[in-house]
Design an enzyme around this catalytic site. Structure first.
Site, short mmCIF file in Angstrom:
data_model
loop_
_atom_site.label_atom_id
_atom_site.label_comp_id
_atom_site.label_asym_id
_atom_site.label_seq_id
_atom_site.Cartn_x
_atom_site.Cartn_y
_atom_site.Cartn_z
N SER A 1 42.52 65.00 3.59
CA SER A 1 41.41 64.68 4.72
C SER A 1 40.28 63.90 3.99
O SER A 1 39.52 64.49 3.16
CB SER A 1 41.02 66.03 5.36
OG SER A 1 39.94 65.53 6.18
N TYR B 1 37.61 73.98 4.88
CA TYR B 1 38.43 72.92 4.95
C TYR B 1 38.51 71.76 3.93
O TYR B 1 39.21 71.56 3.26
CB TYR B 1 38.53 72.35 6.24
CG TYR B 1 39.60 71.26 6.74
CD1 TYR B 1 40.79 71.98 6.66
CD2 TYR B 1 39.07 70.11 6.85
CE1 TYR B 1 41.75 70.77 7.16
CE2 TYR B 1 40.02 69.11 7.23
CZ TYR B 1 41.18 69.44 7.51
OH TYR B 1 42.27 68.68 7.72
#
Lengths: 246, 76
Positions: free
Chosen positions: A139, A152
């Site tokens: 990501s 995350y």
């Protein structure tokens, strides 16, 4: 001239294949001629994905990737692979003051540990063919500092580091390892987070090419799986519709 | 579950605002310090203190501290 982007004759494993990006990647790989094996927890949704695939010979296994014995079962069942797309992942926005060991463990278990262990087990059993391509879905968060994304972002940052070491260790077998770092992609995972969807929608103005779709990222996944990228390894490709240009 | 304790817990996430004036009727969205981060922190506080996971929609629908208190209470 051969179609370099064809996946004809390749066997591709997709994790997190019952929904979101994983489902779309599986469909796109099958459409390019690959035989696809799907992994995820939800059997009902996996069946729906399986039925949506073009071509024949595809299969699925239900598996909670965070359970070591289930991973071992999968590795015992699966046959030789030419590509792996690791999409299984969770997201949870937590301000740093509220982070706990339990939350760190859960995030890293799903987004990092289980993916590495799956690759390790497949390698140990020599189930990854020479010339295969391993694609991690990382990501853009791993390279930014967006508030609330500590868990995350760091789990994806760990993947980026793993990609480089894996690529180096596996190069002698001509197994390539890369990651794709997408910006905001409209998926079920996004609408399932604890953040108001409006927050993501408002971000759209910051994306010169708009927010991404799973298909947009899928194009890059196909490239990474195909022989068109045979000289590419150890890289983390940012794919964000121009977001980081700002 | 008491509203007074809930207000104290809610206030504990603020660093700049004078939280002594917080009442059940306080419209937290009007506070200068209120941000999407404080929304996340509030949800995390509710999870930690009351073991309730508020949804993004429930958070969005609450206007006053009492709204949040009632929503949280409805899960208990």
């Amino acid at each position: 001239m051969d179609n370099l982007l064809s996946l004809q004759g390749k066997h591709i494993l997709v994790t997190g294949a019952s929904s979101g990006m994983g489902k779309v990647f599986a469909q796109m790989a099958a459409a390019q001629g690959a035989r696809v094996s799907l992994l995820a927890r939800n059997e009902e949704r996996l069946k729906v994905t399986l039925e949506s695939l073009e071509g024949e010979g595809h299969d699925f296994c239900t598996c909670d990737l965070t359970e070591d014995d289930q991973l071992t079962d999968i590795v015992n069942k699966i046959d030789q692979l030419d590509g792996i797309v690791l999409c299984a992942g969770i997201n949870d926005f937590v301000p740093v003051k509220f982070i706990k060991q339990e939350k760190i463990s859960k995030m890293f278990q799903t987004n990092y540990f289980s993916q590495l262990i799956l690759v390790q087990k497949l390698l140990k059993k020599k189930l990854i063919n020479k010339g295969a391509s391993i694609v991690f879905i990382s990501s853009i968060s791993s390279m930014l500092g967006v508030q609330g994304t500590l868990l995350y972002a760091s789990s994806k940052g760990a993947i980026n580091s793993a990609v480089r070491v894996l690529a180096s260790e596996l190069a002698n077998q001509r197994i390539r390892v890369n990651a794709i770092c997408p910006g905001i992609v409209k998926t079920e995972m996004l609408s399932g987070t604890n953040v108001d969807e409006d927050v993501f929608t408002k971000q759209e103005a910051l994306y010169p090419l708009g927010l991404g779709t799973p298909k947009d990222v899928g194009g890059a996944v196909l490239f990474h799986l195909s022989d068109a990228s045979r000289w590419l390894t150890g890289q983390c490709m940012i794919m964000d519709g121009g977001f980081t240009l700002n | 579950m008491e509203i007074k304790d809930f207000i104290d817990n809610f206030a504990s996430n603020f660093d700049e605002t004078d939280t002594d004036s917080f009442t059940p009727e306080t419209k937290f969205r009007d506070l200068d310090e209120w941000t999407s981060m404080l929304a996340l922190a509030t949800m995390a506080m509710v999870s930690e203190e009351y073991d309730v996971e508020l949804t993004a929609e429930e958070m969005r629908n609450a206007q006053t501290i009492e709204d949040l208190f009632n929503t949280t209470k409805s899960h208990l």
